[in-house]
Design an enzyme around this catalytic site. Structure first.
Site, PDB file in Angstrom:
ATOM      1  N   HIS A   1      27.849 160.808 -19.098  1.00 39.08           N
ATOM      2  CA  HIS A   1      28.738 160.702 -17.938  1.00 39.08           C
ATOM      3  C   HIS A   1      27.867 160.618 -16.694  1.00 39.08           C
ATOM      4  O   HIS A   1      27.036 161.488 -16.446  1.00 39.08           O
ATOM      5  CB  HIS A   1      29.674 161.909 -17.845  1.00 39.08           C
ATOM      6  CG  HIS A   1      30.663 161.778 -16.731  1.00 39.08           C
ATOM      7  ND1 HIS A   1      31.934 161.259 -16.920  1.00 39.08           N
ATOM      8  CD2 HIS A   1      30.583 162.081 -15.402  1.00 39.08           C
ATOM      9  CE1 HIS A   1      32.580 161.250 -15.764  1.00 39.08           C
ATOM     10  NE2 HIS A   1      31.773 161.745 -14.828  1.00 39.08           N
ATOM     11  N   CYS A   2      28.054 159.558 -15.925  1.00 37.28           N
ATOM     12  CA  CYS A   2      27.199 159.309 -14.763  1.00 37.28           C
ATOM     13  C   CYS A   2      27.980 159.529 -13.467  1.00 37.28           C
ATOM     14  O   CYS A   2      28.924 158.796 -13.176  1.00 37.28           O
ATOM     15  CB  CYS A   2      26.659 157.880 -14.797  1.00 37.28           C
ATOM     16  SG  CYS A   2      25.581 157.493 -13.400  1.00 37.28           S
TER      17      CYS A   2
END
Length: 360
Positions: free
Chosen positions: A164-165
């Site tokens: 998850h960025c």
């Protein structure tokens, strides 16, 4: 009254979280817009003396800028991919699973594992837990396809999840991984281009800044030297000077930091791995397998970028496969074994928050 207060507090926290999660995207967008203004208007439009040089530098800059912006937009807005409904357990199946209770925990786990195996009999799932059971996501109520993981921030299972960025305010996975890799590569090239093309101007600007201080110090006793035309060939305004200095240092910092990420994800692409898979072997029915999805460097690259090299550098969807069936090789024995290589289901298909919800 208390329930209403709790509901209002939850809504307020949710709004604050959404605003906070969107800040990195707004920050990057503002930097990109300012960089375009500083380079095109100030560097090319005001500082460069040669029209030909300004046009060439401006054109190359604009092309790289458009590639960065387009890749970034696609990484943010492309649907990352969720497992199909056929992997989701029905209400009756979930109730049957939850109803299994036994004072003997080993027997309970074994009963649940057998039940999940029955549910997964007709599903294309090869990966397993270390104990040999199928991976079950309790929050989503579904059996996890190969390479899928549950994101605790997005609160959903993601196909071929990488991580998850926060900088794209999205998970990076099957649907948008190509755009994320292109964004990293183009950003590195973009920043390097800015740093090297602005370097002569930066040196002249820095010299002008130092010369200005020298004039100021000598001006108290020798004011006649302050206007000597031989002291400087070009004078810069304060806004020009600050813009060039800030642009150069910003490009240098991002070129160094983003390049490491770009190299890492290019390495993962060539090895057909995700960030979650890179540090640990995948588990299958007959044990754990190192580099389970390695199909050869060319085929690995095609999984993400597609078969046609003409489209590899373009931010358009060309990844192969459906996101839940992959060509794999299984090695018998331990993770370092090199014998017994065979191809499982998928053939040529295929194109952190971590995984907190694995069950038996």
């Amino acid at each position: 009254m208390a329930r209403r207060d709790r509901k209002s507090s939850c809504m307020l926290l949710n709004i604050c979280f959404r605003l906070a999660s969107g800040f990195p995207v707004v920050f990057v967008a503002c930097l990109l817009l300012w960089a375009y203004y500083a380079y095109i208007v100030i560097v090319c439009g005001q500082i460069k003396d040669s029209l030909v040089e300004s046009v060439i530098l401006g054109f190359v800059f604009t092309m790289l800028w458009l590639l960065v912006v387009t890749s970034y937009y696609r990484a943010i807005n492309t649907f990352v991919g969720e497992p199909p409904e056929k992997f989701r357990l029905s209400d009756s199946q979930i109730a049957e699973y939850d109803a299994i209770e036994d004072s003997d925990k080993t027997a309970e786990l074994e009963a649940k594992r057998e039940l999940l195996a029955r549910f997964a009999a007709d599903l294309p799932i090869n990966m397993r837990l270390p104990n040999g059971g199928f991976r079950y996501c309790q929050p989503c109520g579904m059996l996890k396809p190969d390479r899928s993981h549950h994101c605790s921030l997005c609160k959903r299972c993601v196909l071929k999840m990488d991580h998850h960025c926060p900088w794209v305010n999205n998970c990076v996975g099957f649907g948008n991984y190509k755009f994320f890799v292109l964004f990293l590569v183009f950003t590195t090239l973009f920043c390097l281009f800015i740093a090297f093309s602005v370097l002569p101007t930066f040196i002249a600007t820095w010299g002008d800044l130092s010369l200005g201080s020298s004039h100021s110090d000598r001006g108290r006793g020798h004011s006649s030297n302050a206007t000597d035309p031989t002291e400087s060939t070009k004078q810069f305004t304060t806004s020009q000077r600050l813009s060039v200095i800030f642009l150069f240092f910003l490009a240098g910092v991002f070129a160094i930091s983003v390049s490491f990420l770009a190299i890492f994800h290019v390495y993962l692409t060539f090895n057909n791995q995700t960030t979650l898979e890179q540090g640990r072997p995948s588990h299958f029915q007959h044990g754990k397998v190192k580099d389970a999805f390695f199909l050869g460097y060319r085929k690995n690259l095609e999984q993400v970028l597609g078969k046609d090299p003409l489209y590899w550098i373009l931010p358009v969807k060309t990844s192969l496969g459906n996101g839940y069936e992959f060509g794999t090789r299984e090695r018998s024995g331990n993770a370092d074994g090199a014998e017994g290589v065979c191809l499982l289901a998928g053939g040529e298909t295929g194109p952190v928050s971590g995984d907190e919800s694995d069950r038996v």
